[in-house]
Design a protein around this motif. Structure first.
Motif, PDB file in Angstrom:
ATOM      1  N   THR A 249       0.818  -1.207   0.000  1.00  0.00           N
ATOM      2  CA  THR A 249       0.000   0.000   0.000  1.00  0.00           C
ATOM      3  C   THR A 249       0.853   1.259   0.000  1.00  0.00           C
ATOM      4  OG1 THR A 249      -0.087   0.061   2.418  1.00  0.00           O
ATOM      5  CG2 THR A 249      -1.794  -1.243   1.275  1.00  0.00           C
ATOM      6  N   VAL A 250       0.198   2.387  -0.207  1.00  0.00           N
ATOM      7  CA  VAL A 250       0.884   3.676  -0.143  1.00  0.00           C
ATOM      8  C   VAL A 250       1.419   3.932   1.255  1.00  0.00           C
ATOM      9  CG1 VAL A 250       0.540   6.165  -0.254  1.00  0.00           C
ATOM     10  CG2 VAL A 250      -0.384   4.722  -2.051  1.00  0.00           C
ATOM     11  N   ALA A 251       0.619   3.596   2.281  1.00  0.00           N
ATOM     12  CA  ALA A 251       1.054   3.804   3.663  1.00  0.00           C
ATOM     13  C   ALA A 251       2.310   2.998   3.969  1.00  0.00           C
ATOM     14  CB  ALA A 251      -0.073   3.423   4.620  1.00  0.00           C
ATOM     15  N   MET A 252       2.350   1.760   3.502  1.00  0.00           N
ATOM     16  CA  MET A 252       3.534   0.930   3.717  1.00  0.00           C
ATOM     17  C   MET A 252       4.742   1.509   3.003  1.00  0.00           C
ATOM     18  SD  MET A 252       5.648  -1.507   2.204  1.00  0.00           S
ATOM     19  CE  MET A 252       4.705  -2.229   0.864  1.00  0.00           C
ATOM     20  N   LEU A 253       4.556   1.973   1.767  1.00  0.00           N
ATOM     21  CA  LEU A 253       5.646   2.566   1.005  1.00  0.00           C
ATOM     22  C   LEU A 253       6.178   3.818   1.684  1.00  0.00           C
ATOM     23  CD1 LEU A 253       7.435   2.863  -1.513  1.00  0.00           C
ATOM     24  CD2 LEU A 253       5.502   3.955  -2.669  1.00  0.00           C
ATOM     25  N   ALA A 254       5.287   4.689   2.135  1.00  0.00           N
ATOM     26  CA  ALA A 254       5.712   5.929   2.794  1.00  0.00           C
ATOM     27  C   ALA A 254       6.468   5.635   4.077  1.00  0.00           C
ATOM     28  CB  ALA A 254       4.492   6.800   3.076  1.00  0.00           C
ATOM     29  N   ASP A 255       6.004   4.671   4.841  1.00  0.00           N
ATOM     30  CA  ASP A 255       6.681   4.307   6.084  1.00  0.00           C
ATOM     31  C   ASP A 255       8.065   3.750   5.807  1.00  0.00           C
ATOM     32  OD1 ASP A 255       6.603   3.910   9.007  1.00  0.00           O
ATOM     33  OD2 ASP A 255       6.649   1.775   8.491  1.00  0.00           O
ATOM     34  N   ALA A 256       8.184   2.932   4.748  1.00  0.00           N
ATOM     35  CA  ALA A 256       9.484   2.361   4.388  1.00  0.00           C
ATOM     36  C   ALA A 256      10.447   3.441   3.926  1.00  0.00           C
ATOM     37  CB  ALA A 256       9.299   1.308   3.297  1.00  0.00           C
ATOM     38  N   ILE A 257       9.949   4.438   3.207  1.00  0.00           N
ATOM     39  CA  ILE A 257      10.805   5.547   2.748  1.00  0.00           C
ATOM     40  C   ILE A 257      11.387   6.304   3.937  1.00  0.00           C
ATOM     41  CG2 ILE A 257      10.763   7.795   1.601  1.00  0.00           C
ATOM     42  CD1 ILE A 257       8.770   6.585  -0.396  1.00  0.00           C
ATOM     43  N   LEU A 278      28.012  11.417   6.739  1.00  0.00           N
ATOM     44  CA  LEU A 278      27.052  12.170   5.941  1.00  0.00           C
ATOM     45  C   LEU A 278      25.702  11.473   5.968  1.00  0.00           C
ATOM     46  CD1 LEU A 278      29.367  12.895   2.879  1.00  0.00           C
ATOM     47  CD2 LEU A 278      28.917  14.379   4.840  1.00  0.00           C
ATOM     48  N   THR A 279      24.644  12.253   6.163  1.00  0.00           N
ATOM     49  CA  THR A 279      23.279  11.719   6.231  1.00  0.00           C
ATOM     50  C   THR A 279      22.336  12.648   5.487  1.00  0.00           C
ATOM     51  OG1 THR A 279      22.693  12.925   8.262  1.00  0.00           O
ATOM     52  CG2 THR A 279      23.768  10.775   8.527  1.00  0.00           C
ATOM     53  N   TRP A 280      21.084  12.232   5.360  1.00  0.00           N
ATOM     54  CA  TRP A 280      20.052  13.129   4.852  1.00  0.00           C
ATOM     55  C   TRP A 280      19.636  14.090   5.956  1.00  0.00           C
ATOM     56  CZ3 TRP A 280      19.838  13.134  -0.104  1.00  0.00           C
ATOM     57  CH2 TRP A 280      19.957  11.966  -0.842  1.00  0.00           C
ATOM     58  N   GLY A 281      19.010  15.185   5.571  1.00  0.00           N
ATOM     59  CA  GLY A 281      18.537  16.158   6.545  1.00  0.00           C
ATOM     60  C   GLY A 281      17.262  15.692   7.244  1.00  0.00           C
ATOM     61  N   GLU A 282      16.882  16.420   8.269  1.00  0.00           N
ATOM     62  CA  GLU A 282      15.693  16.071   9.040  1.00  0.00           C
ATOM     63  C   GLU A 282      14.407  16.334   8.259  1.00  0.00           C
ATOM     64  OE1 GLU A 282      15.802  18.156  12.694  1.00  0.00           O
ATOM     65  OE2 GLU A 282      17.578  17.099  13.487  1.00  0.00           O
ATOM     66  N   GLN A 283      14.447  17.255   7.317  1.00  0.00           N
ATOM     67  CA  GLN A 283      13.247  17.574   6.537  1.00  0.00           C
ATOM     68  C   GLN A 283      13.049  16.526   5.439  1.00  0.00           C
ATOM     69  OE1 GLN A 283      13.716  21.600   5.130  1.00  0.00           O
ATOM     70  NE2 GLN A 283      13.096  22.485   7.080  1.00  0.00           N
ATOM     71  N   LEU A 284      12.084  15.667   5.638  1.00  0.00           N
ATOM     72  CA  LEU A 284      11.738  14.620   4.676  1.00  0.00           C
ATOM     73  C   LEU A 284      10.245  14.704   4.410  1.00  0.00           C
ATOM     74  CD1 LEU A 284      12.302  12.019   3.050  1.00  0.00           C
ATOM     75  CD2 LEU A 284      11.915  10.743   5.168  1.00  0.00           C
ATOM     76  N   ASP A 285       9.893  14.943   3.166  1.00  0.00           N
ATOM     77  CA  ASP A 285       8.488  15.096   2.789  1.00  0.00           C
ATOM     78  C   ASP A 285       8.078  13.920   1.901  1.00  0.00           C
ATOM     79  OD1 ASP A 285       5.969  16.363   2.570  1.00  0.00           O
ATOM     80  OD2 ASP A 285       6.537  17.177   0.625  1.00  0.00           O
ATOM     81  N   VAL A 286       7.026  13.202   2.292  1.00  0.00           N
ATOM     82  CA  VAL A 286       6.515  12.072   1.523  1.00  0.00           C
ATOM     83  C   VAL A 286       5.009  12.248   1.383  1.00  0.00           C
ATOM     84  CG1 VAL A 286       6.342   9.568   1.308  1.00  0.00           C
ATOM     85  CG2 VAL A 286       8.302  10.584   2.484  1.00  0.00           C
ATOM     86  N   ARG A 287       4.525  12.404   0.148  1.00  0.00           N
ATOM     87  CA  ARG A 287       3.090  12.624  -0.071  1.00  0.00           C
ATOM     88  C   ARG A 287       2.591  11.733  -1.203  1.00  0.00           C
ATOM     89  NH1 ARG A 287       2.260  18.836  -1.105  1.00  0.00           N
ATOM     90  NH2 ARG A 287       4.371  18.697  -1.975  1.00  0.00           N
ATOM     91  N   GLU A 288       1.372  11.263  -1.044  1.00  0.00           N
ATOM     92  CA  GLU A 288       0.769  10.424  -2.068  1.00  0.00           C
ATOM     93  C   GLU A 288       0.440  11.265  -3.303  1.00  0.00           C
ATOM     94  OE1 GLU A 288      -3.088   7.450  -2.758  1.00  0.00           O
ATOM     95  OE2 GLU A 288      -2.850   8.551  -0.877  1.00  0.00           O
ATOM     96  N   ILE A 289       0.644  10.682  -4.472  1.00  0.00           N
ATOM     97  CA  ILE A 289       0.302  11.339  -5.728  1.00  0.00           C
ATOM     98  C   ILE A 289      -1.115  10.924  -6.105  1.00  0.00           C
ATOM     99  CG2 ILE A 289       0.886  11.632  -8.161  1.00  0.00           C
ATOM    100  CD1 ILE A 289       3.760  10.905  -7.426  1.00  0.00           C
ATOM    101  N   ALA A 290      -1.985  11.908  -6.259  1.00  0.00           N
ATOM    102  CA  ALA A 290      -3.383  11.623  -6.589  1.00  0.00           C
ATOM    103  C   ALA A 290      -3.552  11.477  -8.093  1.00  0.00           C
ATOM    104  CB  ALA A 290      -4.287  12.739  -6.069  1.00  0.00           C
ATOM    105  N   ALA A 291      -4.649  10.905  -8.498  1.00  0.00           N
ATOM    106  CA  ALA A 291      -4.939  10.730  -9.922  1.00  0.00           C
ATOM    107  C   ALA A 291      -5.318  12.053 -10.556  1.00  0.00           C
ATOM    108  CB  ALA A 291      -6.060   9.717 -10.117  1.00  0.00           C
ATOM    109  N   PHE A 292      -5.154  12.152 -11.873  1.00  0.00           N
ATOM    110  CA  PHE A 292      -5.516  13.357 -12.617  1.00  0.00           C
ATOM    111  C   PHE A 292      -7.017  13.609 -12.505  1.00  0.00           C
ATOM    112  CE2 PHE A 292      -7.015  15.320 -16.589  1.00  0.00           C
ATOM    113  CZ  PHE A 292      -6.323  16.517 -16.512  1.00  0.00           C
TER     114      PHE A 292
END
Length: 481
Positions: A249-257, A278-292
């Motif tokens: 699911t999208v929720a599972m994918l976002a959590d894994a990211i 070296l690491t990624w920054g604290e600001q991480l944005d993950v949002r679902e892409i909606a249909a057209f």
């Protein structure tokens, strides 16, 4: 032929343009320039090509560049950077848009069922290397004063520059840019591991039921650091043609990211600057892409347009340069090696290895210091493989601006091949040639590089072509007919 007396024309470009306009074959010269669509730095080629029917030996078509009014064949430069060639970068952006959009909505040999696959738009940013001037906002979206107690305007040149340059970690910032591609590679590895763990499978077993596909683009922040925008999608084991299992699911994918981004670490060891992680920054944005067609702003069309926009930008968007700074004759070494091994100081750069002295660069102080740090770190043996002196104009980043996984959608090469085929068909139709049979038609060509750019007069014609096409594009965009 009438000889023009143009001594009274002050502008060399206008004089050259008048000579070109009065050329007996001006229509052909104008046709070449129109065909390039306003390209600012075309490649000039010299040579010839011959199309032969292999069954009869008949020469179907012969072309030589020496017959052109300019004595050469002009081809588009194909540069993706908008700062270098607006015309070619627009073509690159359009190709990128269709590539990203196909992976979200279908098309270009991608089935439209791909729009039902779980997909998100993720942004991975750089960490902090010291406080910088910024423009914070309230929860309601109103701007608040910066830490310097000043309310910066959106166009303020101070935005993104350090509050205290003396304590800012310039070495860390450059090393992050230099290792950004390695951070992304490790992120994708950890992402697959995190997905497998959430499915309760081994990675090998997970590959038999689903595949992770992505397309990403790099963007420079005002502080000169790279971050990545990525479309990440879950497919079935065969790629975009098959759906993933229902439990992916999208929720599972976002959590894994989010979990994968936190795990990424790249260790850097140096006697000069110590050990770094070296690491990624604290600001991480993950949002679902909606249909057209939905009410949300983050639709597949909006995401494709956003990614295509940044695919044509480069480090100059953060106030730096779009051309390499190292001296070409000595390749940035400051000297050339003689056959017996002795070093001869380069006369072109005075031994600095720089095509232009850093103090003379027309850039902000913060950007100049990042470029200088590239040169300083690039001289250290432990960072020799990073070639920071070569990528100083990119502030250390040496990766591709846009990349994608193999099964995400079509490729840029496929889009270019389709465009090349269409143009070939147009040429044959214009020359009243029969449709070529690949089994019996042979094209023999011999081409050599002659140079780049236009003559001063031709450059004025190219600028007029670009301006006219931009006006037409703007008129169409605003609803004209």
């Amino acid at each position: 032929m009438v000889t023009l007396d143009l001594r009274h024309v002050a502008s060399p470009a206008v004089r050259d343009l008048l000579h070109l306009v009065n050329h007996p074959d001006f229509d052909r010269a104008q046709q070449q320039i129109e065909h390039l669509g306003g390209c600012t730095e075309p490649v000039r080629l010299t040579g010839q090509s011959t199309t032969i029917d292999t069954t009869t030996g008949e020469v179907l078509r012969a072309y030589t560049a020496s017959g052109e009014p300019t004595g050469s064949l002009l081809t588009a430069c194909g540069n993706r950077r908008a700062s270098r060639c607006p015309a070619c970068s627009r073509v690159y952006a359009a190709d990128t848009y269709h590539l990203i959009r196909a992976g979200l909505s279908g098309g270009k040999n991608v089935p439209d069922t791909v729009r039902t696959h779980p997909r998100v738009f993720a942004t991975l940013t750089a960490p902090s290397f010291g406080p910088v001037h910024n423009r914070p906002t309230t929860p309601g979206g109103n701007a608040r004063p910066c830490s310097c107690r000043k309310l910066h305007e959106p166009t303020d040149a101070l935005l993104g520059t350090p509050l205290n340059p003396a304590t800012y970690d310039y070495a860390g910032a450059i090393l992050f840019n230099a290792h950004a591609s390695a951070l992304w590679a490790r992120f994708t590895t950890y992402l697959r591991r995190e997905i497998a763990a959430r499915l309760g499978m081994t990675q090998k077993a997970a590959r038999t039921v689903l595949r992770v596909s992505f397309a990403k683009v790099a963007e420079y922040q005002k502080r000169g650091l790279v971050h990545f925008h990525a479309v990440i999608r879950l497919d079935g084991p065969d790629g975009n043609s098959t759906p993933p299992p229902p439990y992916a699911t999208v929720a599972m994918l976002a959590d894994a990211i989010r979990a994968a981004a936190l795990r990424v670490r790249v260790a850097v060891v140096s006697d000069a600057i110590g050990e770094r992680e070296l690491t990624w920054g604290e600001q991480l944005d993950v949002r679902e892409i909606a249909a057209f067609g939905t009410d949300t702003e983050l639709t597949d069309q909006a995401v494709a347009a956003y990614v295509a926009k940044y695919a044509t930008k480069s480090a100059d968007a953060s106030g730096t340069l779009d051309r390499a700074l190292f001296c070409r004759p000595c390749q940035g070494r400051g000297a050339t090696l003689l056959p017996h091994g002795a070093a001869l100081p380069c006369t072109a750069c005075g031994g600095t290895g720089q095509a232009r002295p850093l103090p003379r660069l027309a850039v902000a102080r913060h950007v100049r210091q990042m470029i200088r740090t590239c040169w300083e770190l690039g001289r250290l043996p432990e960072f020799a493989d990073l070639k920071l002196w070569k990528w100083a104009h990119m502030l250390g980043f040496r990766g591709h601006f846009s990349t994608k996984s193999r099964r995400y959608s079509a490729t840029l090469g496929a889009l270019r091949d389709a465009r090349r085929t269409w143009r070939t068909e147009q040429v044959h139709a214009h020359a009243s040639l029969p449709e070529p049979d690949p089994d019996t038609t042979l094209v023999v060509g011999h081409w050599a590089y002659l140079g780049t750019g236009y003559s001063p007069g031709a450059a004025l014609l190219a600028a007029a072509v670009w301006h006219r096409r931009e006006l037409a594009r703007q008129f169409a965009f605003e609803g004209g007919c």
